[in-house]
Design a protein around this motif. Structure first.
Motif, short mmCIF file in Angstrom:
data_model
loop_
_atom_site.label_atom_id
_atom_site.label_comp_id
_atom_site.label_asym_id
_atom_site.label_seq_id
_atom_site.Cartn_x
_atom_site.Cartn_y
_atom_site.Cartn_z
N TYR A 107 0.86 -1.20 0.00
CA TYR A 107 0.00 0.00 0.00
C TYR A 107 0.90 1.26 0.00
CZ TYR A 107 -3.44 -3.36 2.10
OH TYR A 107 -4.24 -4.43 2.40
N LEU B 225 4.43 -8.86 13.36
CA LEU B 225 3.29 -7.97 13.09
C LEU B 225 2.00 -8.76 12.85
CD1 LEU B 225 3.44 -4.80 11.02
CD2 LEU B 225 1.62 -6.40 10.53
N GLN B 226 2.11 -9.85 12.10
CA GLN B 226 0.89 -10.64 11.82
C GLN B 226 0.38 -11.28 13.11
OE1 GLN B 226 2.71 -12.95 8.72
NE2 GLN B 226 1.66 -11.84 7.10
N THR C 297 -1.25 -8.68 15.23
CA THR C 297 -2.54 -8.37 14.59
C THR C 297 -3.57 -9.44 14.94
OG1 THR C 297 -1.41 -7.31 12.74
CG2 THR C 297 -3.69 -7.94 12.37
N PHE D 148 -4.77 -9.03 18.53
CA PHE D 148 -5.75 -7.97 18.84
C PHE D 148 -7.09 -8.25 18.16
CE2 PHE D 148 -7.22 -4.57 16.03
CZ PHE D 148 -6.43 -4.67 14.91
N GLY E 208 -3.45 -17.27 4.96
CA GLY E 208 -2.51 -16.14 4.86
C GLY E 208 -1.76 -16.01 6.18
N GLY E 209 -0.86 -15.03 6.24
CA GLY E 209 -0.03 -14.86 7.44
C GLY E 209 -0.88 -14.59 8.68
N VAL E 210 -1.73 -13.56 8.64
CA VAL E 210 -2.60 -13.24 9.77
C VAL E 210 -3.59 -14.39 9.98
CG1 VAL E 210 -4.36 -11.67 10.68
CG2 VAL E 210 -2.40 -10.74 9.43
N SER F 47 -7.68 -20.55 -1.42
CA SER F 47 -7.73 -20.67 -2.89
C SER F 47 -7.23 -22.00 -3.42
CB SER F 47 -6.92 -19.53 -3.51
OG SER F 47 -5.62 -19.54 -2.97
N VAL G 5 -9.81 -9.45 3.50
CA VAL G 5 -9.72 -9.53 2.04
C VAL G 5 -10.42 -8.34 1.39
CG1 VAL G 5 -10.37 -10.92 0.02
CG2 VAL G 5 -9.41 -12.04 2.02
N THR H 261 -14.67 -9.33 -0.24
CA THR H 261 -15.56 -10.40 0.22
C THR H 261 -16.57 -9.90 1.26
OG1 THR H 261 -13.70 -10.89 1.65
CG2 THR H 261 -14.04 -12.37 -0.19
N GLY I 183 -7.58 -8.34 -1.08
CA GLY I 183 -8.14 -8.68 -2.40
C GLY I 183 -8.68 -7.45 -3.14
N GLY J 215 -10.41 -2.24 12.96
CA GLY J 215 -9.32 -1.86 13.85
C GLY J 215 -7.99 -1.89 13.12
N LEU K 158 4.19 -11.55 -2.92
CA LEU K 158 3.12 -11.22 -1.97
C LEU K 158 1.87 -10.78 -2.72
CD1 LEU K 158 2.24 -10.95 0.97
CD2 LEU K 158 3.12 -8.62 1.00
N GLY L 261 -0.44 -13.54 -4.34
CA GLY L 261 -1.30 -14.36 -3.48
C GLY L 261 -0.89 -15.83 -3.48
N GLY M 139 1.96 -18.20 4.08
CA GLY M 139 2.67 -17.69 5.25
C GLY M 139 3.58 -16.53 4.94
N1 LIG Z 1 -5.80 -3.97 10.60
C1 LIG Z 1 -4.54 -4.18 10.89
O1 LIG Z 1 -4.00 -3.66 11.86
C2 LIG Z 1 -3.75 -5.11 9.99
C3 LIG Z 1 -2.46 -5.48 10.33
C4 LIG Z 1 -1.78 -6.37 9.49
C5 LIG Z 1 -2.38 -6.84 8.34
N2 LIG Z 1 -3.63 -6.41 8.03
C6 LIG Z 1 -4.33 -6.88 6.82
O2 LIG Z 1 -4.56 -8.26 6.93
C7 LIG Z 1 -4.73 -8.79 5.62
C8 LIG Z 1 -3.92 -10.07 5.49
O3 LIG Z 1 -2.55 -9.74 5.59
P1 LIG Z 1 -1.45 -10.90 5.58
O4 LIG Z 1 -0.20 -10.25 5.99
O5 LIG Z 1 -1.95 -12.07 6.29
O6 LIG Z 1 -1.37 -11.21 4.01
P2 LIG Z 1 -1.21 -12.62 3.26
O7 LIG Z 1 -0.34 -13.53 4.04
O8 LIG Z 1 -0.81 -12.35 1.85
O9 LIG Z 1 -2.69 -13.18 3.26
C9 LIG Z 1 -3.72 -12.57 2.53
C10 LIG Z 1 -4.71 -13.63 2.12
O10 LIG Z 1 -5.78 -12.99 1.43
C11 LIG Z 1 -6.32 -13.89 0.49
N3 LIG Z 1 -6.68 -13.19 -0.76
C12 LIG Z 1 -5.89 -12.41 -1.52
N4 LIG Z 1 -6.57 -11.97 -2.58
C13 LIG Z 1 -7.82 -12.49 -2.49
C14 LIG Z 1 -8.98 -12.39 -3.30
N5 LIG Z 1 -8.99 -11.69 -4.44
N6 LIG Z 1 -10.10 -13.05 -2.90
C15 LIG Z 1 -10.09 -13.77 -1.76
N7 LIG Z 1 -8.99 -13.91 -0.96
C16 LIG Z 1 -7.87 -13.28 -1.33
C17 LIG Z 1 -5.24 -14.92 0.19
O11 LIG Z 1 -5.76 -16.17 0.58
P3 LIG Z 1 -6.10 -17.33 -0.43
O12 LIG Z 1 -5.09 -17.37 -1.53
O13 LIG Z 1 -6.08 -18.52 0.39
O14 LIG Z 1 -7.49 -17.02 -0.89
C18 LIG Z 1 -4.11 -14.61 1.15
O15 LIG Z 1 -3.67 -15.75 1.87
C19 LIG Z 1 -4.32 -7.69 4.65
O16 LIG Z 1 -5.47 -7.07 4.16
C20 LIG Z 1 -3.55 -6.72 5.53
O17 LIG Z 1 -3.59 -5.40 5.04
C21 LIG Z 1 -4.33 -5.57 8.83
#
Ligand SMILES: NC(=O)c1ccc[n+]([C@@H]2O[C@H](COP(=O)([O-])OP(=O)(O)OC[C@H]3O[C@@H](n4cnc5c(N)ncnc54)[C@H](OP(=O)(O)O)[C@@H]3O)[C@@H](O)[C@H]2O)c1
Length: 324
Positions: free
Chosen positions: A53, A130-131, A134, A137, A158-160, A180, A218, A221, A242, A263, A311, A314, A318
């Protein structure tokens, strides 16, 4: 190594917003160490969606050119500012909320540095940082699920998603999710999820209004998430891996007593003691074996472009780490 020997550092940076191709790897001036900061020689740097981002210019960042991306990592303290009281030379620390982390050396405010416990492996801490905070919380501040409640996680592998699923399972909550690929489905089931659906198969219709809580990082969704919720259920929206979420009709939500909670981790890491208390809560799950981490993909920092591409694709399972 002394600070003098590394007065120029190698870093991953950009000077305009855009795709992965705007990233450059090269030599920049070393970070200036302020009195309340420690200088950390990085061992591992975590890559996160927020770095994408920032690179695209869709996230709030400090105006600075060139801009060194990255906010998370683990390393050793090689210098301390004169007012530092909480840390010492040679200590291993990690951090999840410090800018300009995609570099060999990072100046870290002492309140943001979290000591790495001796009984946990560096790479595991670098993966969960970080994950993990996250997921913690999301589970404990926003979700607050009771044992035997039923939750659904989008992007469960995914990581989180992986860490959240394991924390909730350890807390006695029944976890379901969608992913997926079959390989990712297998990982999520091994980590304790009751059932994991494949995104391109029809599964939704059988599970409408079934879940107490739906976790959605995502974004696109969001409408599905609302459909999956029971009346009086909570949708926890925490990211848009996503794409941006559609607009939501609040009147429809009201008529079904469904709520949306959101949050940002930054609002939960507001001081040193908050960071320490939250990391300790997370470490407990690692120490008692409740959280298993899949092997991360490690790229040399110089190959940051490839790491960003992976990243964004997708296809990773992890964590993605960068190694200076
Ligand atoms: N609010 C906060 O404080 C905070 C902090 C950290 C991260 N986040 C957010 O948490 C989310 C996950 O982060 P992450 O680090 O875990 O990333 P990640 O490891 O890349 O996981 C993201 C997951 O989203 C799924 N995805 C991606 N594109 C998609 C689509 N078009 N349709 C459906 N599923 C889709 C993928 O799963 P599949 O391939 O299995 O579908 C992927 O495993 C991100 O949005 C990130 O910005 C928020």
């Amino acid at each position: 190594m002394t600070i003098k020997e590394v007065s120029r550092i190698k870093a991953l940076y950009f000077d305009r917003f855009g795709g992965p191709e705007v990233l450059q790897y090269g030599i920049l001036a070393d970070p200036k160490l302020h009195d309340n900061e420690v200088l950390v020689k990085m061992t591992y740097i975590g890559l996160n969606f927020a770095d994408i981002y920032r690179r695209k210019g869709t996230y709030h960042i400090e105006k600075r050119s060139p801009y060194i991306d990255g906010y998370e990592g683990l390393g050793m303290i090689i210098a301390v500012g004169k007012n530092v009281t909480k840390h010492r030379l040679g200590e291993k620390v990690f951090f999840v909320d410090v800018p300009f982390a995609n570099a060999e050396l990072v100046a870290v405010p002492e309140d943001h540095a979290i000591t790495v416990p001796n009984d946990l492996d560096d790479k595991i801490i670098a993966c969960v940082g970080l994950q993990g905070l996250t997921a913690d919380f999301l589970a404990h501040d926003l979700g607050k699920n009771r044992p035997n409640q039923t939750v659904f996680i989008h992007g469960i592998s995914g990581g989180v998603g992986q860490i959240l699923s394991q924390i909730l399972t350890a807390d006695g909550v029944n976890v379901y999710g969608v992913t997926s690929t079959k390989a990712k489905q297998k990982v999520a089931l091994q980590q304790g999820a009751k059932e994991v659906f494949l995104r391109n198969e029809p599964w939704l219709q059988n599970w409408l209004e079934h879940f107490d809580t739906v976790y959605d990082g995502v974004g696109i969704t969001l409408e599905q998430s609302i459909e999956l919720l029971k009346h009086r259920g909570d949708l926890i929206f925490y990211g848009m891996a996503g794409g941006n979420p559609p607009r939501v009709d609040l009147v429809t939500l009201l008529s079904q007593s469904k709520s949306i909670l959101t949050g940002d981790l930054w609002d939960y890491l507001t001081d040193y003691w908050e960071r320490i208390a939250r990391s300790r809560r997370l470490f407990k799950y690692l120490l008692n074996g409740s959280i298993q981490i899949s092997e991360p993909t490690v790229f040399p920092l110089k190959d940051g472009v490839l790491a960003h591409k992976l990243l964004e694709s997708g296809n990773n399972v992890g964590k993605i780490l960068l190694k200076p």
